[in-house]
Scaffold this active site. Structure first.
Site, PDB file in Angstrom:
ATOM      1  N   GLU A  29     -31.532  50.954  -1.718  1.00  0.00           N
ATOM      2  CA  GLU A  29     -30.466  51.056  -2.726  1.00  0.00           C
ATOM      3  C   GLU A  29     -30.946  51.821  -3.956  1.00  0.00           C
ATOM      4  O   GLU A  29     -30.179  52.553  -4.582  1.00  0.00           O
ATOM      5  CB  GLU A  29     -30.019  49.652  -3.152  1.00  0.00           C
ATOM      6  CG  GLU A  29     -29.305  48.859  -2.063  1.00  0.00           C
ATOM      7  CD  GLU A  29     -28.993  47.447  -2.513  1.00  0.00           C
ATOM      8  OE1 GLU A  29     -27.987  47.256  -3.204  1.00  0.00           O
ATOM      9  OE2 GLU A  29     -29.779  46.524  -2.186  1.00  0.00           O
TER      10      GLU A  29
ATOM     11  N   SER B 119     -27.705  52.377   3.811  1.00  0.00           N
ATOM     12  CA  SER B 119     -29.146  52.391   3.525  1.00  0.00           C
ATOM     13  C   SER B 119     -29.974  52.116   4.779  1.00  0.00           C
ATOM     14  O   SER B 119     -31.187  52.316   4.778  1.00  0.00           O
ATOM     15  CB  SER B 119     -29.489  51.387   2.426  1.00  0.00           C
ATOM     16  OG  SER B 119     -29.199  50.077   2.865  1.00  0.00           O
ATOM     17  N   HIS B 120     -29.338  51.653   5.839  1.00  0.00           N
ATOM     18  CA  HIS B 120     -30.058  51.487   7.104  1.00  0.00           C
ATOM     19  C   HIS B 120     -29.414  52.291   8.223  1.00  0.00           C
ATOM     20  O   HIS B 120     -29.566  51.981   9.387  1.00  0.00           O
ATOM     21  CB  HIS B 120     -30.130  50.008   7.504  1.00  0.00           C
ATOM     22  CG  HIS B 120     -31.077  49.240   6.637  1.00  0.00           C
ATOM     23  ND1 HIS B 120     -30.683  48.586   5.505  1.00  0.00           N
ATOM     24  CD2 HIS B 120     -32.415  49.067   6.714  1.00  0.00           C
ATOM     25  CE1 HIS B 120     -31.729  48.021   4.935  1.00  0.00           C
ATOM     26  NE2 HIS B 120     -32.799  48.287   5.641  1.00  0.00           N
TER      27      HIS B 120
END
Lengths: 345, 345
Positions: free
Chosen positions: A189, A47-48
């Site tokens: 998320e 997610s990053h």
């Protein structure tokens, strides 16, 4: 068989940097961003990771961040506050510039704060606290984001996902680091579940009528919920106060008003506290680093985990074998490099 | 008809102080303790009210706190760390002594820390952060307690209930203050349910086999659980590191080992951070205090509450009408005054 290509970490960072340079980011912006995005992918923190490149380019295209900004240390006085102005660029090059100043101040005074103003922030906070631990310092980092979380007992987005990160240095191995959203889940998320067509767990969000929902799209147009009920809500509010209002930068509702969108990287400030364990422990019995190890052993001895363990395990694999990317991911990187902004929805 | 007697707040404080003086506490110890115990009762915060007197006396009787301690400011240097040694007494008189030093340092440097070492701590933390807000400062306070909480994923007590408190000053009315245990519930809440014979809500605790339990007694001999799962567990661990190990004082497992009991007030240190919003906001647009009011209004405008609202409401009633005590409470106070230690189980 896994549909995957392995890229050495350094090569992945170079590819990301080339994409960002191609999209018009200057050297300090592209370099610092490539390092944190590459680190996210390296640590299997999807997610990053690469997923964030599109958001960066969208934000540049929308004119909401200055791709040519040169961050600047402001009024370097003798107080415990180091201030760096990102000058409308991303937070990461500002942090890299200010880190030595913050570390020096924390060593001299025992405790110091870094204020980053006028930045666009899209990355995790663990790179910041991890960088502090590499200097032998403990650190706390926090920032607002944009209004997307309802306060406990509320019905509408007001608070941000307002991450809180902490790091403690360890002589051997990886530092003790946690970094989490003060919402039940990170926005990323929910976004990933939306893309995957998966429902949300119970208790993550409410819809735009203030009712509980498990639909990611309804959650994104409604509000996320804070973790831990009123306690998480209070911590999130503290982050608005300290890392938004107190440092003279935007709060999460102000960010949303300014941006008009949750698909762009948010602009605001960031607050980082740095502690010198040596200064704090001076004159007291026991070595703080050795004592911390005993605490970590006691946690692990119960079968509990330390935060970031999974991330460090993924990192070890990535460093040894390279980062494994799917053919779709490789193709998207190629398109981003060839077409720049045009490859972004 | 309510079985109750109303006592003016000042008179309640005097009665508590007389009990403590009678039990051998010196003036600074008895005075500071009476103020915080009285404040707890005044704010209808029963778990930190009169109920605590017995614990104080038990701890004195067990020889685990020095009733005649005179706290002392240590090595007052130019760093951002103010250190006060409670010299084996209670934390509260040490805090009262150090507060002006901390406030001065925070105003001068923008940010400062107060370390309280070698203290016995039994009270809430909101008196500390509220005192900072009265100085126009924001504050964070934290401390370990004794091992009674299992880390997330663990099976046995290791962490303390490790409270975290925060305060933000408001020009009008009561400050924004939160103060909560990083366990799902405060130990005092479980103890009160045990006394009342009430079961615990789900998710508060595990028994000594590591299995979930709703029995308060089983919870007290097993382990409490952190709030918010792994996030609360991480925050609690951070408190052990910063407010135990870093400041050269005991961690929660060390406290339990030292005391050998959870019925005595724990001895350890405390860490308090003080921020000057004026210093942090200097040179930036907007007045931080006015902006904070807008945030609070937005929270209240959704029907959500601010933390401590119930406490402040109770305080307003107590200040206007006095504190209402049951005849059993009055009788117990009378016994404590007449018999001292002998009135304590």
């Amino acid at each position: 068989m896994i549909d995957g290509t392995r890229l050495p970490v350094a090569e992945l960072d170079e590819r990301i940097e080339a994409i960002l340079r191609g999209a018009g980011l200057n050297e300090v912006q592209a370099g610092a961003l490539a390092r944190v995005i590459g680190a996210g992918e390296r640590d299997a923190c999807k997610s990053h990771g690469l997923y964030r490149i599109d958001g960066v380019l969208r934000t540049v295209r929308a004119g909401k961040v200055r791709p040519d900004a040169i961050p600047e240390i402001e009024a370097d006085d003798s107080s415990a506050i180091v201030r760096v102005n990102a000058r409308g660029g991303f937070a990461n090059p500002a942090f890299e510039l200010a880190l030595p100043h913050l570390a020096e101040r924390a060593r001299r005074l025992g405790l110091a704060a870094l204020v980053i103003n006028d930045c666009t922030h899209f990355s995790a906070l663990w790179p910041e606290v991890e960088a502090l631990t590499a200097q032998g310092l403990a650190g706390i980092a926090m920032c607002p984001s944009y209004a997307s979380v309802a306060p406990a007992g509320g019905t509408r987005p007001l608070l941000g996902t307002n991450p809180l990160a902490f790091g403690w240095p360890r002589a051997e191995g990886d530092p003790y680091v946690f970094d989490f959203a003060t919402s039940v889940a990170a926005r990323g998320e929910i976004e990933l579940r939306r893309r995957a067509g998966e429902p949300l767990p119970e208790g993550w969000a409410i819809d735009d009528a203030g009712e509980p929902t498990r639909d990611p799209a309804a959650a994104l147009s409604g509000a996320m919920l804070p973790f831990g009920g009123h306690k998480g809500s209070a911590i999130s509010t503290m982050i608005e106060l300290l890392a938004g209002i107190m440092i003279g930068d935007l709060t999460s509702p102000e960010v949303l008003e300014e941006l008009g969108s949750t698909t762009l990287a948010p602009m605001h400030g960031e607050l980082i506290l740095a502690f010198s364990p040596e200064a704090f422990a001076r004159g007291r019995p026991g070595d703080p680093f050795a004592r911390a190890e005993a605490l970590f052993e006691a946690i692990l001895g119960q079968g509990a985990r330390l935060p970031s363990q999974r991330r460090y395990a993924a990192r070890a694999v990535s460093m040894a074998q390279g980062v494994t990317l799917s053919s779709a991911e490789i193709a998207h990187l190629d398109r981003l490099l060839a077409e720049g902004m045009d490859a972004v929805a």
